[in-house]
Design an enzyme around this catalytic site. Structure first.
Site, PDB file in Angstrom:
ATOM      1  N   GLU A   1       0.840  -1.205   0.000  1.00 52.15           N
ATOM      2  CA  GLU A   1       0.000   0.000   0.000  1.00 52.15           C
ATOM      3  C   GLU A   1       0.873   1.253   0.000  1.00 52.15           C
ATOM      4  O   GLU A   1       1.826   1.361   0.775  1.00 52.15           O
ATOM      5  CB  GLU A   1      -0.880  -0.027   1.246  1.00 52.15           C
ATOM      6  CG  GLU A   1      -1.735   1.200   1.451  1.00 52.15           C
ATOM      7  CD  GLU A   1      -2.422   1.218   2.802  1.00 52.15           C
ATOM      8  OE1 GLU A   1      -3.388   1.989   2.958  1.00 52.15           O
ATOM      9  OE2 GLU A   1      -1.992   0.460   3.698  1.00 52.15           O
TER      10      GLU A   1
ATOM     11  N   LYS B   1      -9.458   1.986  -2.992  1.00 58.56           N
ATOM     12  CA  LYS B   1      -9.897   1.471  -1.699  1.00 58.56           C
ATOM     13  C   LYS B   1     -11.329   1.896  -1.413  1.00 58.56           C
ATOM     14  O   LYS B   1     -11.705   3.059  -1.589  1.00 58.56           O
ATOM     15  CB  LYS B   1      -8.960   1.980  -0.593  1.00 58.56           C
ATOM     16  CG  LYS B   1      -9.233   1.371   0.770  1.00 58.56           C
ATOM     17  CD  LYS B   1      -8.196   1.833   1.784  1.00 58.56           C
ATOM     18  CE  LYS B   1      -8.439   1.202   3.145  1.00 58.56           C
ATOM     19  NZ  LYS B   1      -7.453   1.676   4.143  1.00 58.56           N
TER      20      LYS B   1
ATOM     21  N   CYS C   1      -5.037  -2.480   2.875  1.00 59.73           N
ATOM     22  CA  CYS C   1      -4.951  -2.278   4.320  1.00 59.73           C
ATOM     23  C   CYS C   1      -6.028  -3.069   5.044  1.00 59.73           C
ATOM     24  O   CYS C   1      -6.204  -4.260   4.791  1.00 59.73           O
ATOM     25  CB  CYS C   1      -5.016  -0.787   4.647  1.00 59.73           C
ATOM     26  SG  CYS C   1      -4.621  -0.386   6.364  1.00 59.73           S
TER      27      CYS C   1
END
Length: 532
Positions: free
Chosen positions: A291, A356, A406
């Site tokens: 990430e 995301k 994440c």
């Protein structure tokens, strides 16, 4: 200073009762916390709730709530202690604010254990009723915690069983909630064996319910093991027939304190170029960076020099790449920012991307900005991030990749949505440097592991500071890296097409448990109390 004796006097109780409650709350919190990484003593989870359930089945609801609430608060204070350092170091607030934030979070999370104990006490009936009601109520509350507000399903009870490979196979039907159900079922059966000894004065000293409870619990756990053993053989057979990809993951171990410092950008890219060159010697088909591995706006003309430097590193071999980077796009007179994963060829052509979906409050956006104007985000690279579209996959190849960025890996509905969209492989890009050397990186990896089993998809995980590695569709872990070391790993992973019941029906099991909890508690339990 207020003493325990003063509290007992105000409540009209003996100080010994208050001390007893405190002891059992501490004992339960200790057992639950130590069942999670680290040290991950999963067997403790099978007995960790016994004291609380015994108290709930033999005491008034107010006492049960008190012990349950205190157990929950203490458990989460220990499990989530990493929150203090994260908020202080990266949120730009004093230590005391970090402590206050952790305390507020745990006061909220503790309410779920308090509600469990209160409900079990308020609507208790015979032993067999409690044997079923306790696990369905627990699952209903876990599911509520997963969905309420922004959702925080960290540390669900079923995750404690990660090391029992045959047992965890049941999650491809029930999700992790099925494991939580089994653990609470066994705890309740054991508690029913203690109740006749702890509650002699009530006259409820029969042993029929305890014996039946242990038999039912043993049968359910045994059935789960049988299913798991059979299912592992089926999935292994499917893996053997599947197309395989050679996937590499890179762990740059970039210090979070300098990650977003412009003076270190070229050094960061050189680290990833050097580690990737080592991985490319194994001739992978795909290489994954963590990430925001590129701490700038990849492909944005403003950062053109850095983008060219990245593409120069990608051209070292014939592999394709998935790399994490913040992204900025024009939106009218302003900008929209995304936490993005780019799929890029060795020639530098972008063939797909994923933004995301589930953003971190206070990490990637500030809720209630007018009230919390003084709070700084933990990610200092952009304004508030915008969310992507649930179920998006990267489709640049003959196969599709479902990406989790994440802590999206702790939300099973996101990986399920990507598999429903056609993903044959899962990739998790994360930066766990926030957690320090606590148990949190191990807990985070533990939860990501379950997404592979639930969806029957192999998982490749690339983490900035670890843990990176691979999980096969049965849940076997290979190539796990140490924390805070530069590393790379390469493994052959199957591209699966198998559809699990969990992918097909989602959280049906949790919804059934929620319905049963309502039926058995307020409905049946309420009728019983109105008509004694």
């Amino acid at each position: 200073m207020v003493s325990v004796n003063d509290i007992a006097m105000w409540r009209g109780e003996s100080s010994s009762r208050v001390w007893t409650d405190l002891f059992w709350a501490c004992a339960g919190a200790f057992l639950l916390t130590f069942a999670f990484p680290r040290p991950a003593l999963g067997l403790l989870a099978w007995v960790g709730l016994v004291p609380l359930i015994v108290i709930s089945l033999t005491s008034a609801p107010i006492r049960a709530f008190r012990v349950g609430y205190l157990t929950g608060v203490l458990h989460f204070l220990a499990l989530l202690r990493w929150v203090i350092g994260t908020i202080h170091q990266y949120g730009g607030v004093p230590w005391i604010a970090g402590v206050a934030a952790l305390l507020l979070l745990c006061l909220y999370l503790g309410a779920y254990l308090g509600a469990f104990a209160w409900g079990l006490s308020r609507w208790r009936r015979g032993g067999f009723f409690s044997l079923l009601f306790a696990p369905v109520l627990w699952v209903a509350l876990e599911y509520l915690r997963t969905m309420a507000l922004t959702g925080f399903p960290w540390g669900l009870l079923g995750y404690t069983q990660q090391n029992s490979l045959a047992l965890i196979q049941v999650v491809d039907v029930t999700g992790v909630y099925g494991l939580s159900f089994l653990v609470v079922l066994v705890n309740t059966a054991l508690a029913l064996c203690v109740v006749p000894l702890a509650d002699r004065e009530s006259g409820r000293c029969g042993w029929g319910a305890p014996v039946l409870g242990m038999a039912v619990a043993a049968a359910c756990v045994g059935a789960a093991f049988v299913y798991g053993t059979h299912r592992m053989a089926q999935v292994d057979e499917a893996q053997g027939k599947a197309t395989t990809l050679k996937v590499g993951v890179v762990q740059g171990n970039i210090d979070q304190a300098v990650k977003w410092d412009g003076a270190y950008q070229f050094a960061t890219l050189e680290t990833y170029r050097r580690l990737s060159a080592e991985a490319l010697k194994q001739k992978p088909d795909l290489v994954v960076w963590p990430e925001t591995a590129t701490p700038f706006y990849y492909l944005n003309p403003v950062d053109g020099v850095l983008t060219r430097e990245v593409n120069r590193g990608l051209a070292q071999g014939d592999a394709d790449w998935i790399l994490g980077a913040p992204a900025a796009e024009r939106a009218g007179q302003g900008w929209r920012y995304f936490n993005r994963a780019y799929a890029v060829t060795s020639e530098g052509a972008v063939i797909g991307s994923y933004d995301k979906v589930h953003l971190v409050p206070f990490g990637e956006y500030i809720p209630f900005q007018d009230l919390l104007f003084f709070v700084k985000r933990l990610v200092a690279s952009a304004g508030n991030f915008s969310a992507g579209t649930k179920g998006d996959t990267i489709k640049g190849w003959d196969w599709q990749v479902g990406v989790q960025i994440c802590f999206e890996s702790i939300f099973p509905e996101l990986s399920v949505a990507s598999v429903r969209s056609g993903a044959g492989l899962l990739v998790n890009l994360t930066n766990d440097a926030w957690f320090g050397r606590s148990g949190a990186p191990f807990q985070h990896f533990q939860m990501a592991r379950f997404r592979a089993v639930e969806t029957r998809r192999a998982l490749a995980r690339s983490a900035n500071t670890g843990i990176s590695g691979f999980v096969d569709p049965v849940g076997r872990v290979t190539g796990a890296t140490p924390l805070y070391e530069e590393a790379w790993r390469v493994a052959s992973l199957p591209v699966m097409s198998l559809t699990s019941l969990y992918v097909r029906f989602g959280d049906l099991f949790a919804w059934v448990c929620a319905g049963l909890a309502l039926l058995m508690g307020p409905v049946i339990g309420g009728v019983r109390r109105r008509n004694p």
